[in-house]
Design a protein around this motif. Sequence first.
Motif, PDB file in Angstrom:
ATOM      1  N   ALA A 111     -21.312 -17.972  42.528  1.00 47.11           N
ATOM      2  CA  ALA A 111     -20.387 -18.078  43.660  1.00 47.11           C
ATOM      3  C   ALA A 111     -21.135 -18.505  44.923  1.00 47.11           C
ATOM      4  O   ALA A 111     -20.628 -19.277  45.742  1.00 47.11           O
ATOM      5  CB  ALA A 111     -19.664 -16.755  43.877  1.00 47.11           C
ATOM      6  N   TYR A 142     -23.938 -20.264  44.880  1.00 46.91           N
ATOM      7  CA  TYR A 142     -24.347 -21.662  44.680  1.00 46.91           C
ATOM      8  C   TYR A 142     -23.182 -22.599  44.987  1.00 46.91           C
ATOM      9  O   TYR A 142     -23.365 -23.677  45.554  1.00 46.91           O
ATOM     10  CB  TYR A 142     -24.792 -21.929  43.239  1.00 46.91           C
ATOM     11  CG  TYR A 142     -25.838 -20.997  42.668  1.00 46.91           C
ATOM     12  CD1 TYR A 142     -26.780 -20.385  43.484  1.00 46.91           C
ATOM     13  CD2 TYR A 142     -25.896 -20.751  41.303  1.00 46.91           C
ATOM     14  CE1 TYR A 142     -27.730 -19.528  42.945  1.00 46.91           C
ATOM     15  CE2 TYR A 142     -26.842 -19.915  40.757  1.00 46.91           C
ATOM     16  CZ  TYR A 142     -27.754 -19.300  41.584  1.00 46.91           C
ATOM     17  OH  TYR A 142     -28.691 -18.454  41.049  1.00 46.91           O
ATOM     18  N   GLU A 143     -21.995 -22.174  44.565  1.00 43.23           N
ATOM     19  CA  GLU A 143     -20.821 -23.035  44.784  1.00 43.23           C
ATOM     20  C   GLU A 143     -20.602 -23.285  46.274  1.00 43.23           C
ATOM     21  O   GLU A 143     -20.414 -24.416  46.710  1.00 43.23           O
ATOM     22  CB  GLU A 143     -19.565 -22.383  44.182  1.00 43.23           C
ATOM     23  CG  GLU A 143     -19.491 -22.486  42.676  1.00 43.23           C
ATOM     24  CD  GLU A 143     -18.265 -21.784  42.096  1.00 43.23           C
ATOM     25  OE1 GLU A 143     -17.824 -22.179  41.012  1.00 43.23           O
ATOM     26  OE2 GLU A 143     -17.750 -20.834  42.726  1.00 43.23           O
ATOM     27  N   SER A 160     -23.482 -25.316  47.880  1.00 39.62           N
ATOM     28  CA  SER A 160     -23.578 -26.733  47.510  1.00 39.62           C
ATOM     29  C   SER A 160     -22.353 -27.512  47.980  1.00 39.62           C
ATOM     30  O   SER A 160     -22.361 -28.727  48.027  1.00 39.62           O
ATOM     31  CB  SER A 160     -23.743 -26.874  45.989  1.00 39.62           C
ATOM     32  OG  SER A 160     -22.608 -26.362  45.321  1.00 39.62           O
ATOM     33  N   PHE A 161     -21.300 -26.801  48.329  1.00 40.85           N
ATOM     34  CA  PHE A 161     -20.072 -27.472  48.767  1.00 40.85           C
ATOM     35  C   PHE A 161     -20.204 -27.959  50.205  1.00 40.85           C
ATOM     36  O   PHE A 161     -19.888 -29.085  50.539  1.00 40.85           O
ATOM     37  CB  PHE A 161     -18.895 -26.503  48.648  1.00 40.85           C
ATOM     38  CG  PHE A 161     -17.566 -27.122  48.967  1.00 40.85           C
ATOM     39  CD1 PHE A 161     -16.800 -27.684  47.949  1.00 40.85           C
ATOM     40  CD2 PHE A 161     -17.081 -27.149  50.271  1.00 40.85           C
ATOM     41  CE1 PHE A 161     -15.575 -28.261  48.248  1.00 40.85           C
ATOM     42  CE2 PHE A 161     -15.853 -27.723  50.562  1.00 40.85           C
ATOM     43  CZ  PHE A 161     -15.093 -28.284  49.542  1.00 40.85           C
ATOM     44  N   TYR A 162     -20.693 -27.090  51.068  1.00 44.01           N
ATOM     45  CA  TYR A 162     -20.744 -27.417  52.493  1.00 44.01           C
ATOM     46  C   TYR A 162     -22.060 -28.089  52.849  1.00 44.01           C
ATOM     47  O   TYR A 162     -23.125 -27.588  52.492  1.00 44.01           O
ATOM     48  CB  TYR A 162     -20.571 -26.155  53.332  1.00 44.01           C
ATOM     49  CG  TYR A 162     -19.195 -25.551  53.183  1.00 44.01           C
ATOM     50  CD1 TYR A 162     -18.114 -26.113  53.852  1.00 44.01           C
ATOM     51  CD2 TYR A 162     -18.982 -24.457  52.365  1.00 44.01           C
ATOM     52  CE1 TYR A 162     -16.843 -25.578  53.699  1.00 44.01           C
ATOM     53  CE2 TYR A 162     -17.718 -23.920  52.219  1.00 44.01           C
ATOM     54  CZ  TYR A 162     -16.650 -24.485  52.885  1.00 44.01           C
ATOM     55  OH  TYR A 162     -15.407 -23.965  52.739  1.00 44.01           O
ATOM     56  N   SER A 163     -21.963 -29.190  53.593  1.00 48.41           N
ATOM     57  CA  SER A 163     -23.194 -29.924  53.889  1.00 48.41           C
ATOM     58  C   SER A 163     -24.034 -29.231  54.940  1.00 48.41           C
ATOM     59  O   SER A 163     -25.175 -29.591  55.155  1.00 48.41           O
ATOM     60  CB  SER A 163     -22.858 -31.348  54.326  1.00 48.41           C
ATOM     61  OG  SER A 163     -22.007 -31.291  55.441  1.00 48.41           O
TER      62      SER A 163
END
Lengths: 777, 168
Positions: free
Chosen positions: B69, B71-72, B75-78
């Motif tokens: 969770a 990592y998600e 890795s989603f938000y820059s």
Amino acid sequence: MVNIEIDGVKLEAEPGSMLIEAADKAGIKIPRFCYHKKLSVAANCRMCLVEVAKAPKALPACATPVNEGMVVFTASERARVAQKSVMEFLLINHPLDCPICDQGGECELQDISVGYGKDVSRFTEGKRAVRDKDIGPLVATDMTRCIHCTRCVRFGTEIAGMREMGATGRGEHMEIGTFIEKSVDSEVSGNIIDLCPVGALTSKPFRFSARAWELNQADSVAPHDCLGTNVHVHQRRSQVMRVVPRENEGINEVWISDRDRFAYEALNGKNRLTQPMLKRDGQWVETDWQTALEHVANSLKAIPAEQLGALVSPNATAEEAYLAAKLMRDLGSNNVDHRLRRADVSTQNAEGLFPALGLAIAELENLDACLLVGSNLRKEVPLAALRLRKATRNGKIAVVNPAEFDFNFKIAEHIVADGLNLAAELAGIAKALVTDPAALAADAAEALANVVPTAAQAHAAELLKAGEKKAVILGHLAQNHPAYGQILGLAQLIASLSGASCGVLTEGANSAGATIAGAVPHRAAGGRSLVKPGLAAKDMLSAGLKAFVLMSVEPELDSADGAAALKALNNAEFVVSLSAFNDGAARDYADVLLPVAAFTETSGSFVNVEGLWQSFAAVVPAKGEARPAWKVLRVLGNLLNLKGYDYVSSEDVAAELKALADSATVHAGSIKLAAVNGAGEGLVRLGEVPLYAADALVRRAPALNKTADAATAVAGLAPALAAQLGVADGDKVRVRQGEAQVELPVNVDDRLPAKTVLVSSQAALGSLFGALSVEKA
Amino acid sequence: MATEVKNLKELIAPAAYAECEVWVSKYPAERKRSALMGCLAVAQRENGGWLTNELMDAVADYLEVPHIAAYEVASFYSMYKLKPIGKHLVDVCTNISCMLNGSEELMAHVKNKYGIGHGETTADGRLTVRSVECLGACVGAPMCQVDSRDYHEHLTPEKLDALIAGLE
Ligand code: SF4
Ligand code: FES
Ligand code: FES
């Protein structure tokens, strides 16, 4: 009920249900990828778009609740345009290389694209490629094929209770995986293979070995745990190629455990026994059935009946167990047992016709409160853990265990009994439940007289008091415990004080069937009582009988005391092993090896822990000269000139047994309680049976034995004990039990209480729950 | 066998840990995971602007969510970086308004003068530049954001140089 109309068909739908459910019920096909009836609605693939009258745009059928008077068109011009556009969108990046994809022929994307795809792509741009991940020995990945439906992710979160897969990155860069290099370790992980609609997740052992259209499908029942999981066996040219779930809402829903899915690999191993073998002057020689069986008959006849013993696998079919027991009894011996790991049989006469769960399997998920005793449930009966997990949505679960095992659900009270003293914890809980001491039976009153419940025990009791549907469930560790009688007695007391049911989740696929079939020393088939009961498995081994008949068991690995078993078998005058395998210690101690059909190769029946009989047919012929064990036993009966061995089919055997079972009159008696002693001072062994070491078949399944749950022989030590011994992870210790001793690497395990040493069943040691000593090697 | 994961407390300074506690206190106890973004940001700042797997694991454990969770989200938000970056980060907006007002020149200038393009870091480790999408300050286009916090508008190559020179 809500009235709706789909494609001109008037339907009634459950209020709050989704359009796709109503359509499915009516047999109206709507294409879909992300929707799955057992998972939450994600509505991310958009393949299920349909036209709903008065709605300005097409709506996803999987996420649109039914509404009174709704008029839906699944195949109108507007719906079709929407569906085809989604299909085209999904195929932008999906490789069009079905001929080299393992999923080809059974791919939801392939199927649906035949109906909704274009024959020519409008895209000339390069496709996106995603690096594959290694997520372990069971599931192969081709992540370029993933369409991001997130079924696998939702399965982990919602069903397995172990979220390992996720969607990382964003937009074009989104990837499904574990993100870090990591194996997916859930004991039910194989289900994501079935869930994945495309070829992104496929079975590693099966991969590229057959095409779906070459396989023949047959119904069967999984042979490893007491639920009786329904499976389909896929075979090609008489070889089992794979095992997949068969839906049965009351038992396994749509899932199977990895053990049930991948154990079939052992069937196709090189070490199958395919020819009857005799040991002559210490050498194994192949022979024919006639010679082998005559030799067995003559040898058995030459030994006094009370010196004969039969050990039957709890995974044997009811027919096999029945004939093995009948044969022994006709020879004059009641020494027959399938409870090889059971160390305490003192309460066997008070137990019911068969060891039962006490409620329907499906009811596990509706429990308001449950007390689980002596069970590492996920590693014993994985699908029971999934059911119980659902109960935790509303219910509360308390656990009394010899170590702090991991659960995939929330435990409201986790009591860890040091020194394996489960009974003391149960006595505390029972005492806390007593409201009217005067109403207690004399033995219970006496047993609980000096018990003072701890806060944790009182809390567990509190949990059991609340709610309507309650159960006390005993796991494998409780049943194999040397004080099982006491544990069972206290569990029954707790159940009666709290209004809960009391039951067990047994070892093996057919403990219930074997018990009903009379493969127990104290009762004949159908629970008929005996004048002179025979010896239980453990007593046969410690008594050192002269002859043993082994029915698909390896007692050195399947017994309460492996060392004692091995010794007894080595010392016996005559050992005949009915086995599917030609390896292991049996080659040393046996005198005759009779090749018998394994799972999928014989017809028969299993009785699950609910008491449900499930019969199945053979899917493939047995290997080589191997024969179904019921036939072998029948012929043996004939050769021994015994009467009543004229069965033509396994159905005949089953019918005879069923008639006996139907007229059974066993009533469970009450168990006399005694005061519980404190735990001893010394170290004790917690002899857990690893998930993939439970039976002869699964021990030989290669892929399973490469997983994180593979049985590795280690000595698990509590941190304090490790410190005291001056050892750390990986150091060697010498572990001793009586004469037996082994050197094992240390695993410092903070789940263990101070006096408990975890040495699993495959170490060549003595009693699974006996005293042991540990020293630095 | 439990995998060793370090405690968040051991990985970040006490003051930063206290900040995480503040994030957690903002949400109901059973919704702890809502504090994930805030805590990841704190952990990233503490680690010189990027997140290691170890930090993400520790934050996940701290909030009692599965590691994946964290990592998600990361890795989603820059704004979360999963690789080391320079001491300072300049995000130059290259979306439509900024592009029309000269952001391409800004990126070209950066390439010429500092030798780095999108996602790259100067050899001395002082500066990382990225081209990013609209930051919602079109009225001041072309613009950039420094160190994920401060906006600088109406940029020219000279102004950008001055800005970069001014970063300590
Ligand atoms: S791997 Fe398969 S199940 Fe998982 S998201 Fe991708 S397509 Fe769906
Ligand atoms: S099935 Fe409805 S959106 Fe995927
Ligand atoms: S386009 Fe640059 S801030 Fe909006």
